[in-house]
Structures are given as structure tokens and as C-alpha cells.
Scaffold this active site. Structure first.
Site, short mmCIF file in Angstrom:
data_model
loop_
_atom_site.label_atom_id
_atom_site.label_comp_id
_atom_site.label_asym_id
_atom_site.label_seq_id
_atom_site.Cartn_x
_atom_site.Cartn_y
_atom_site.Cartn_z
N THR A 75 0.81 -1.22 0.00
CA THR A 75 0.00 0.00 0.00
C THR A 75 0.85 1.27 0.00
OG1 THR A 75 -0.10 -0.08 2.42
CG2 THR A 75 -1.92 -1.10 1.20
N LYS A 76 2.17 1.13 0.05
CA LYS A 76 3.04 2.30 0.13
C LYS A 76 3.40 2.81 -1.27
CE LYS A 76 3.13 2.15 4.63
NZ LYS A 76 2.18 1.06 4.90
N ASN A 77 4.07 3.96 -1.32
CA ASN A 77 4.45 4.55 -2.61
C ASN A 77 5.40 3.64 -3.38
OD1 ASN A 77 3.41 6.59 -0.88
ND2 ASN A 77 4.40 8.20 -2.09
#
Length: 383
Positions: A187-189
Site C-alpha cells: 500500500t506504500k508509494n
């Protein structure tokens, strides 16, 4: 019906090639070619002193607790509005947590409330930069220096985000505390499925960090030729990720600027489309402090009540849009509520009840964003 999920991992196209290369070179355990390339990337781009990839941000936080020798009865100060790993890492070592309330206008913890919670047992302040927006590190460092406390940055959401100091210099988040923990969860960049990183800025902790990382052995020093044999010299655990995971991550890092450019466009598009509604007082938009940059990790709204937030999420779900709430206040969690000292933390509770995250991922298009924002508008026009 138009269907938009909350998250969709972005692939650059190189991940599988680099993973194959890692397998082909027959070093697929930790600390291989791609682990070293990732370490080099972060040290060169952000001037971190020492970096160690980990299997998760949770692992990096647990390493931090080991490195500062948290003992039963020690006290650690941190925000209540954060993920459970922020606290769990220290609870596992026997620490007592003093939770701090958020700002009224931002989920980050309010540094003005820290000093009143410091006692002779306090050992560290853990700072979580929510949505990649920096906390007021000048205030926090001042307090830490006054009381000789460690500062640990929970920088899970902070890839390519900066603190702006009084000289208008941009200082990378994760480079400020004694130790910092990053996440590369999907879910992170920047992602590797699961994965994390410990940043060791305090040079006094550097050698021990590598030992703890290697199960309590001086194995890394041995392979560098610094010792003639290696053995068990300290406590530790298996915190290294496979080099296959590092290979996936390195493919992402090579496209960091490109990914960030698209995510900032998405964030700014959301803001522009939803600002007229926010100006009517229907909800709050994300606030970026003057001492912080925006790394476009997420986009959220703060509704006026729990009931309104619940109905908005359901309305969007009915329209094929997956929006989600975020953290629950840790001070009132089933595990910790009986251990909390009873202080009211109303702002943390407000964000727990009212904050909603909108879909955010690289592949969102202009039409997707317009559809989401139109349905947000439709909801508020009918209440």
C-alpha cells in the site's frame, strides 16, 4: 457499474527480471546483490548514515527497541493515532507506553503535549509522520535533547518526504531521529509486497544494528574480512529479507521519481476537485504544515461524525468505490485501555471516528478521480 478498489500495486515491468537475475546468480538469501544496491540507493539519495533492509517496518521498529535497550518498566512516548506496530515493538520488550494526542487539524501527535508525560523512566520518543507529512521535529528534538531521550521515527509512510527547517533546507524524513523505520508494504508509494528498512543515524548504534540484523552474530563483519571468524556476540533475530524481495524493491526504486510525479498529480487532482465542498464546511481536507513536504502517500477526508463517515463509506461502496477508515486510537484499544493513564485524547479519537481514505494508486485516471469526487459530492448533497 464503475468499480474502483482502494489499492492496486504498481509494477514498473522490471521486477520479475531483477528477481530472475537474483535467482540466476544463486544468492537468494539476505544481503546479496540487490540488498546492497538498495542500501546504496538510500545512502546516496538521502544521505542516510546506515541502512539495513528488513522483512517489514515492524521488524525495523523491533530492532529499534532492541538497539536502545528497552527494559521492562521503561516508558516510551508516541502518538495514539498510529498503527499497532509502533507500540508493539516496545511492548514486546516490556515498555509502558505514554500515548500523546493528535493536533486538532492533523493526525500527527502534538509535541506541545509531550513534556508533561516525561518521567524519570522515559527512554524514547517515537514520532510517526502521518501520511508522510513531517511532524515538528525542531520541537521534538529540543525536548529529546533536554531530557536525553532517544528519538525514533516511524517513517513507514515517508519515502521521498522532507522536513523543512528554519533555514528552508529540506531534510529527508528518516534522517533526523537516532533510528528510523520505513515500510515497503504494497500500500506504500514504493513497494516490495512486504518489506521494510531500518535507518541508523546514531553512529554509536551502527555496529550493533548490523549484529542484531544478523541474528546476533558478527557475520557481516566476517564477510568484509574485519574478523577472522564469526560467532554469536549479542541478541538478535532473522530480520533480513530475501534478496528476491530486494530485487523487486530495486526495480521500484529506479522509477521513484516517475512514481512520485504521478502520485502527486493524483493528490492534487483530488484536492482541486474536493476543495469547493471542503470550503462549505462539509469535511476537512489533508493539511500540510509549512515545515513539511507532501509525498502523496494517501488522500483522506475528515468527516464531521462517525455516523457520517460510516454512511459515506457505504455510499461509495454502493457505487463500486472502496474507501476505508484508518487507525483506531491505541489508548482505547481492547489491549491497552486498562493500561492507559486515563488522559482524554479527543483529537486522536476524532480521527479514529471521522477520517476516511479514498482510493489511491498509480493507475487511477482522470475519469476515475472525477467519478469518485462526483460520488462524494452526491453523498453530501443528499444529507
Amino acid at each position: 457499474m464503475h468499480t474502483i478498489g482502494f489499492n492496486k500495486p504498481y509494477l514498473t515491468g522490471k521486477e520479475v527480471h531483477y528477481m530472475y537475475d537474483a535467482v540466476f546468480h544463486r544468492h537468494i538469501s539476505g544481503n546479496g546483490k540487490y540488498t546492497k544496491l538498495c542500501h546504496q540507493f538510500f545512502q546516496e539519495k538521502y544521505h542516510f548514515n546506515k541502512v539495513l533492509l528488513t522483512s517489514s517496518c515492524t521488524d525495523a521498529l523491533e530492532m529499534s527497541a532492541l538497539l536502545i535497550n528497552i527494559q521492562p518498566g521503561d516508558e516510551v512516548i508516541m502518538p495514539s493515532y498510529t498503527f499497532v506496530s509502533t507500540a508493539n515493538a516496545f511492548i514486546l520488550r516490556g515498555a509502558n507506553i505514554k500515548f500523546i494526542d493528535s493536533y486538532p487539524h492533523h493526525p500527527n501527535m502534538n509535541p506541545d503535549l509531550i513534556e508533561e508525560c516525561i518521567t524519570s523512566k522515559t527512554k524514547a520518543i517515537v514520532v510517526m509522520h502521518y501520511a508522510g507529512a513531517a511532524n515538528d521535529m525542531k520541537k521534538i528534538l529540543s525536548i529529546a535533547n533536554k531530557y536525553n531521550l532517544y528519538v525514533i521515527e516511524d517513517a513507514a509512510q515517508c519515502i521521498n518526504s522532507f522536513y523543512i527547517d528554519e533555514k528552508n533546507q529540506k531534510i529527508p524524513l528518516g534522517s533526523i531521529g537516532d533510528l528510523s523505520a520505513f515500510s515497503f508494504h504494497e500500500t506504500k508509494n514504493i513497494i516490495s509486497g512486504e518489506g521494510g528498512m531500518l535507518v541508523v543515524n546514531n553512529k554509536e548504534l551502527e555496529k550493533r544494528a548490523e549484529i542484531i540484523w544478523e541474528k546476533g552474530t558478527n557475520r557481516s563483519a566476517f564477510f568484509r574480512g574485519e574478523v577472522d571468524k564469526y560467532g554469536w556476540v549479542d541478541i538478535g533475530s532473522s530480520f533480513l529479507p530475501s534478496d528476491i524481495i530486494a530485487a523487486f524493491l530495486y526495480a521500484q526504486l529506479e522509477e521513484l521519481e516517475h512514481i512520485q510525479q504521478k502520485r502527486l498529480w493524483i493528490w492534487n487532482t483530488y484536492y482541486k476537485l474536493l476543495k469547493p465542498l471542503a470550503d462549505q464546511g462539509l469535511f476537512e481536507l489533508p493539511y500540510i504544515p509549512e515545515y513539511a513536504t507532501n509525498n502523496a502517500h494517501m488522500f483522506y477526508l475528515v468527516c464531521r461524525s462517525l455516523d457520517e463517515r460510516t454512511k459515506l463509506i457505504q455510499h461509495l461502496k454502493n457505487k463500486g468505490i472502496q474507501a476505508v477508515f484508518h487507525y483506531l486510537s491505541l489508548h482505547s484499544s481492547p489491549y491497552y485501555k486498562d493500561k492507559h493513564d486515563g488522559r482524554m485524547l479527543p483529537n486522536a479519537d476524532k480521527f479514529a471516528d471521522c477520517l476516511v481514505r479514498l482510493p489511491f494508486y498509480y493507475d487511477l485516471s482522470q475519469s476515475d478521480l472525477e467519478y469518485i469526487c462526483e460520488e462524494v459530492k452526491n453523498f453530501f448533497s443528499n444529507i
